[in-house]
Scaffold this motif. Sequence first.
Motif, PDB file in Angstrom:
ATOM      1  N   TYR A  39      -9.713 -32.383 -28.905  1.00  0.00           N
ATOM      2  CA  TYR A  39      -9.017 -31.780 -27.771  1.00  0.00           C
ATOM      3  C   TYR A  39      -9.690 -30.471 -27.362  1.00  0.00           C
ATOM      4  CZ  TYR A  39      -5.287 -29.115 -25.437  1.00  0.00           C
ATOM      5  OH  TYR A  39      -4.561 -28.329 -24.562  1.00  0.00           O
ATOM      6  N   GLY A  40     -10.061 -29.661 -28.341  1.00  0.00           N
ATOM      7  CA  GLY A  40     -10.721 -28.393 -28.051  1.00  0.00           C
ATOM      8  C   GLY A  40     -12.058 -28.573 -27.385  1.00  0.00           C
ATOM      9  N   VAL A  41     -12.845 -29.538 -27.863  1.00  0.00           N
ATOM     10  CA  VAL A  41     -14.144 -29.819 -27.250  1.00  0.00           C
ATOM     11  C   VAL A  41     -13.968 -30.291 -25.811  1.00  0.00           C
ATOM     12  CG1 VAL A  41     -16.149 -31.347 -27.320  1.00  0.00           C
ATOM     13  CG2 VAL A  41     -15.302 -30.309 -29.433  1.00  0.00           C
ATOM     14  N   CYS A  42     -12.931 -31.107 -25.573  1.00  0.00           N
ATOM     15  CA  CYS A  42     -12.670 -31.592 -24.211  1.00  0.00           C
ATOM     16  C   CYS A  42     -12.350 -30.433 -23.270  1.00  0.00           C
ATOM     17  CB  CYS A  42     -11.522 -32.594 -24.221  1.00  0.00           C
ATOM     18  SG  CYS A  42     -11.946 -34.196 -24.932  1.00  0.00           S
ATOM     19  N   ILE A  43     -11.632 -29.426 -23.758  1.00  0.00           N
ATOM     20  CA  ILE A  43     -11.352 -28.254 -22.933  1.00  0.00           C
ATOM     21  C   ILE A  43     -12.654 -27.524 -22.587  1.00  0.00           C
ATOM     22  CG2 ILE A  43     -10.321 -25.941 -22.943  1.00  0.00           C
ATOM     23  CD1 ILE A  43      -7.911 -27.047 -24.312  1.00  0.00           C
ATOM     24  N   ILE A  44     -13.517 -27.377 -23.578  1.00  0.00           N
ATOM     25  CA  ILE A  44     -14.812 -26.737 -23.336  1.00  0.00           C
ATOM     26  C   ILE A  44     -15.592 -27.491 -22.264  1.00  0.00           C
ATOM     27  CG2 ILE A  44     -17.068 -26.215 -24.360  1.00  0.00           C
ATOM     28  CD1 ILE A  44     -15.584 -25.726 -27.018  1.00  0.00           C
ATOM     29  N   LEU A  45     -15.586 -28.815 -22.351  1.00  0.00           N
ATOM     30  CA  LEU A  45     -16.322 -29.625 -21.381  1.00  0.00           C
ATOM     31  C   LEU A  45     -15.698 -29.561 -19.990  1.00  0.00           C
ATOM     32  CD1 LEU A  45     -17.240 -32.765 -23.526  1.00  0.00           C
ATOM     33  CD2 LEU A  45     -18.640 -30.758 -22.984  1.00  0.00           C
ATOM     34  N   CYS A  46     -14.374 -29.405 -19.939  1.00  0.00           N
ATOM     35  CA  CYS A  46     -13.718 -29.227 -18.635  1.00  0.00           C
ATOM     36  C   CYS A  46     -14.237 -27.972 -17.950  1.00  0.00           C
ATOM     37  CB  CYS A  46     -12.195 -29.129 -18.814  1.00  0.00           C
ATOM     38  SG  CYS A  46     -11.367 -30.708 -19.085  1.00  0.00           S
ATOM     39  N   PHE A  47     -14.362 -26.892 -18.706  1.00  0.00           N
ATOM     40  CA  PHE A  47     -14.870 -25.647 -18.125  1.00  0.00           C
ATOM     41  C   PHE A  47     -16.344 -25.783 -17.758  1.00  0.00           C
ATOM     42  CE2 PHE A  47     -11.252 -23.592 -20.450  1.00  0.00           C
ATOM     43  CZ  PHE A  47     -10.621 -23.110 -19.322  1.00  0.00           C
ATOM     44  N   LYS A  48     -17.110 -26.469 -18.585  1.00  0.00           N
ATOM     45  CA  LYS A  48     -18.530 -26.645 -18.280  1.00  0.00           C
ATOM     46  C   LYS A  48     -18.722 -27.390 -16.959  1.00  0.00           C
ATOM     47  CE  LYS A  48     -22.642 -29.164 -19.781  1.00  0.00           C
ATOM     48  NZ  LYS A  48     -23.545 -28.228 -19.107  1.00  0.00           N
ATOM     49  N   MET A  49     -17.934 -28.433 -16.764  1.00  0.00           N
ATOM     50  CA  MET A  49     -18.128 -29.289 -15.592  1.00  0.00           C
ATOM     51  C   MET A  49     -17.497 -28.737 -14.325  1.00  0.00           C
ATOM     52  SD  MET A  49     -17.716 -33.164 -17.161  1.00  0.00           S
ATOM     53  CE  MET A  49     -16.090 -32.848 -17.876  1.00  0.00           C
ATOM     54  N   PHE A  50     -16.345 -28.046 -14.469  1.00  0.00           N
ATOM     55  CA  PHE A  50     -15.561 -27.733 -13.271  1.00  0.00           C
ATOM     56  C   PHE A  50     -15.255 -26.250 -13.045  1.00  0.00           C
ATOM     57  CE2 PHE A  50     -13.920 -32.013 -14.700  1.00  0.00           C
ATOM     58  CZ  PHE A  50     -14.630 -32.743 -13.761  1.00  0.00           C
ATOM     59  N   LYS A  51     -15.845 -25.356 -13.815  1.00  0.00           N
ATOM     60  CA  LYS A  51     -15.450 -23.954 -13.664  1.00  0.00           C
ATOM     61  C   LYS A  51     -15.861 -23.369 -12.309  1.00  0.00           C
ATOM     62  CE  LYS A  51     -19.408 -22.001 -16.214  1.00  0.00           C
ATOM     63  NZ  LYS A  51     -19.744 -21.177 -17.396  1.00  0.00           N
ATOM     64  N   GLU A  52     -16.769 -24.041 -11.606  1.00  0.00           N
ATOM     65  CA  GLU A  52     -17.152 -23.584 -10.277  1.00  0.00           C
ATOM     66  C   GLU A  52     -16.243 -24.145  -9.188  1.00  0.00           C
ATOM     67  OE1 GLU A  52     -19.330 -21.291  -9.996  1.00  0.00           O
ATOM     68  OE2 GLU A  52     -19.913 -21.374 -12.114  1.00  0.00           O
ATOM     69  N   ASN A  53     -15.348 -25.054  -9.575  1.00  0.00           N
ATOM     70  CA  ASN A  53     -14.395 -25.657  -8.638  1.00  0.00           C
ATOM     71  C   ASN A  53     -13.012 -25.586  -9.271  1.00  0.00           C
ATOM     72  OD1 ASN A  53     -12.735 -27.531  -7.154  1.00  0.00           O
ATOM     73  ND2 ASN A  53     -14.595 -28.488  -6.366  1.00  0.00           N
ATOM     74  N   PHE A  54     -12.250 -24.554  -8.897  1.00  0.00           N
ATOM     75  CA  PHE A  54     -10.987 -24.286  -9.590  1.00  0.00           C
ATOM     76  C   PHE A  54      -9.982 -25.418  -9.401  1.00  0.00           C
ATOM     77  CE2 PHE A  54      -6.896 -22.173 -10.352  1.00  0.00           C
ATOM     78  CZ  PHE A  54      -7.163 -21.598 -11.584  1.00  0.00           C
ATOM     79  N   LYS A  55     -10.013 -26.076  -8.260  1.00  0.00           N
ATOM     80  CA  LYS A  55      -9.081 -27.182  -8.027  1.00  0.00           C
ATOM     81  C   LYS A  55      -9.347 -28.327  -9.000  1.00  0.00           C
ATOM     82  CE  LYS A  55      -7.411 -30.385  -4.469  1.00  0.00           C
ATOM     83  NZ  LYS A  55      -7.523 -30.803  -3.037  1.00  0.00           N
ATOM     84  N   LYS A  56     -10.613 -28.709  -9.129  1.00  0.00           N
ATOM     85  CA  LYS A  56     -10.964 -29.776 -10.057  1.00  0.00           C
ATOM     86  C   LYS A  56     -10.709 -29.349 -11.499  1.00  0.00           C
ATOM     87  CE  LYS A  56     -14.451 -32.119  -7.220  1.00  0.00           C
ATOM     88  NZ  LYS A  56     -15.863 -32.549  -7.133  1.00  0.00           N
ATOM     89  N   LEU A  57     -10.957 -28.079 -11.795  1.00  0.00           N
ATOM     90  CA  LEU A  57     -10.690 -27.569 -13.136  1.00  0.00           C
ATOM     91  C   LEU A  57      -9.212 -27.695 -13.475  1.00  0.00           C
ATOM     92  CD1 LEU A  57     -11.446 -26.068 -15.721  1.00  0.00           C
ATOM     93  CD2 LEU A  57     -11.177 -23.916 -14.459  1.00  0.00           C
ATOM     94  N   THR A  58      -8.368 -27.296 -12.551  1.00  0.00           N
ATOM     95  CA  THR A  58      -6.922 -27.377 -12.767  1.00  0.00           C
ATOM     96  C   THR A  58      -6.474 -28.811 -12.981  1.00  0.00           C
ATOM     97  OG1 THR A  58      -6.580 -25.400 -11.387  1.00  0.00           O
ATOM     98  CG2 THR A  58      -4.660 -26.798 -11.814  1.00  0.00           C
ATOM     99  N   LEU A  59      -6.964 -29.716 -12.146  1.00  0.00           N
ATOM    100  CA  LEU A  59      -6.592 -31.128 -12.267  1.00  0.00           C
ATOM    101  C   LEU A  59      -7.080 -31.717 -13.590  1.00  0.00           C
ATOM    102  CD1 LEU A  59      -7.296 -32.399  -8.631  1.00  0.00           C
ATOM    103  CD2 LEU A  59      -5.057 -32.012  -9.692  1.00  0.00           C
ATOM    104  N   SER A  60      -8.280 -31.333 -14.001  1.00  0.00           N
ATOM    105  CA  SER A  60      -8.820 -31.852 -15.265  1.00  0.00           C
ATOM    106  C   SER A  60      -8.012 -31.343 -16.450  1.00  0.00           C
ATOM    107  CB  SER A  60     -10.293 -31.463 -15.425  1.00  0.00           C
ATOM    108  OG  SER A  60     -10.448 -30.064 -15.604  1.00  0.00           O
ATOM    109  N   MET A  61      -7.576 -30.084 -16.392  1.00  0.00           N
ATOM    110  CA  MET A  61      -6.766 -29.517 -17.476  1.00  0.00           C
ATOM    111  C   MET A  61      -5.389 -30.170 -17.521  1.00  0.00           C
ATOM    112  SD  MET A  61      -8.282 -27.171 -19.364  1.00  0.00           S
ATOM    113  CE  MET A  61      -7.051 -25.952 -19.869  1.00  0.00           C
ATOM    114  N   ILE A  62      -4.809 -30.408 -16.359  1.00  0.00           N
ATOM    115  CA  ILE A  62      -3.507 -31.086 -16.306  1.00  0.00           C
ATOM    116  C   ILE A  62      -3.636 -32.496 -16.878  1.00  0.00           C
ATOM    117  CG2 ILE A  62      -1.762 -32.069 -14.772  1.00  0.00           C
ATOM    118  CD1 ILE A  62      -2.206 -29.665 -12.923  1.00  0.00           C
ATOM    119  N   GLY A  63      -4.684 -33.210 -16.464  1.00  0.00           N
ATOM    120  CA  GLY A  63      -4.898 -34.562 -16.958  1.00  0.00           C
ATOM    121  C   GLY A  63      -5.131 -34.604 -18.459  1.00  0.00           C
ATOM    122  N   LEU A  64      -5.944 -33.682 -18.955  1.00  0.00           N
ATOM    123  CA  LEU A  64      -6.235 -33.628 -20.382  1.00  0.00           C
ATOM    124  C   LEU A  64      -4.976 -33.369 -21.195  1.00  0.00           C
ATOM    125  CD1 LEU A  64      -8.163 -33.509 -22.804  1.00  0.00           C
ATOM    126  CD2 LEU A  64      -8.567 -31.091 -22.254  1.00  0.00           C
TER     127      LEU A  64
END
Length: 244
Positions: free
Chosen positions: A147-172
């Motif tokens: 779970y922790g690694v998945c959070i790290i990867l969410c930030f790696k992939m989407f930290k430049e797009n806050f909307k996608k980051l938020t959706l990815s965190m909600i989904g995770l």
Amino acid sequence: MDSFSLKLLACVTMLIDHTGAIFFPEIMFFRIIGRVAFPIYAFLITEGYSRTKNIKRYMFRLFILAIISQIPYMLAFETKGLNVFFTLLSGIFIMIIIDKKVHYYKLKHDIKISKEVFDISIYIIKFVIILGILYILEKFQSDYAIYGVCIILCFKMFKENFKKLTLSMIGLNFLYTIPYLKYFMEPFGVNFRVFLQATCINSLFFIYHYNGSEGKKAQLLFYGFYPVHLLVLVFIRYILINGI
């Protein structure tokens, strides 16, 4: 908020979280505040990964910190699992594996396969290595683990797009919560603790206000805070149980 402010916030909320976990496990308020800490650390790990001039030195520091912190972590939480810095370090390994470019032209004279087969082979090898790292994290009960690694990867992939980051965190966090929903209804009422980890989404409010600057430098303070605060909490618990 600059990097210094985020690190300070992560330390304070982590202290509150661990104080609650050790002394007031029945009070959710401490843990809800504490959920802010890990995503901030995960975000800062991706920042450190992308900004550091020497990734090997950066990873070595994290490894030393993980080793130093292991005994305090085991004492504080009475566990044989690995502390969170092993998870963060694994996140960096996986980011390196994902970003590693293996050029076909360097090997095409020695390996008689097409570029398509070569690329697929590389993807498979990377996938197997990543699965191996995740298996080790779960096997040795590393804090936050997959779970922790998945959070790290969410930030790696989407930290430049806050909307996608938020959706990815909600989904995770939705996927993370599903297995615990069976504990939602208890004989004596509703168990809201199943949604505890999902409150980590609150951290995005602070990360959103990150301005990209480093701020004050206090590297030693932040590196030392994790093992030292755990030792202090262990000492306080010992005094409360056994007296002076």
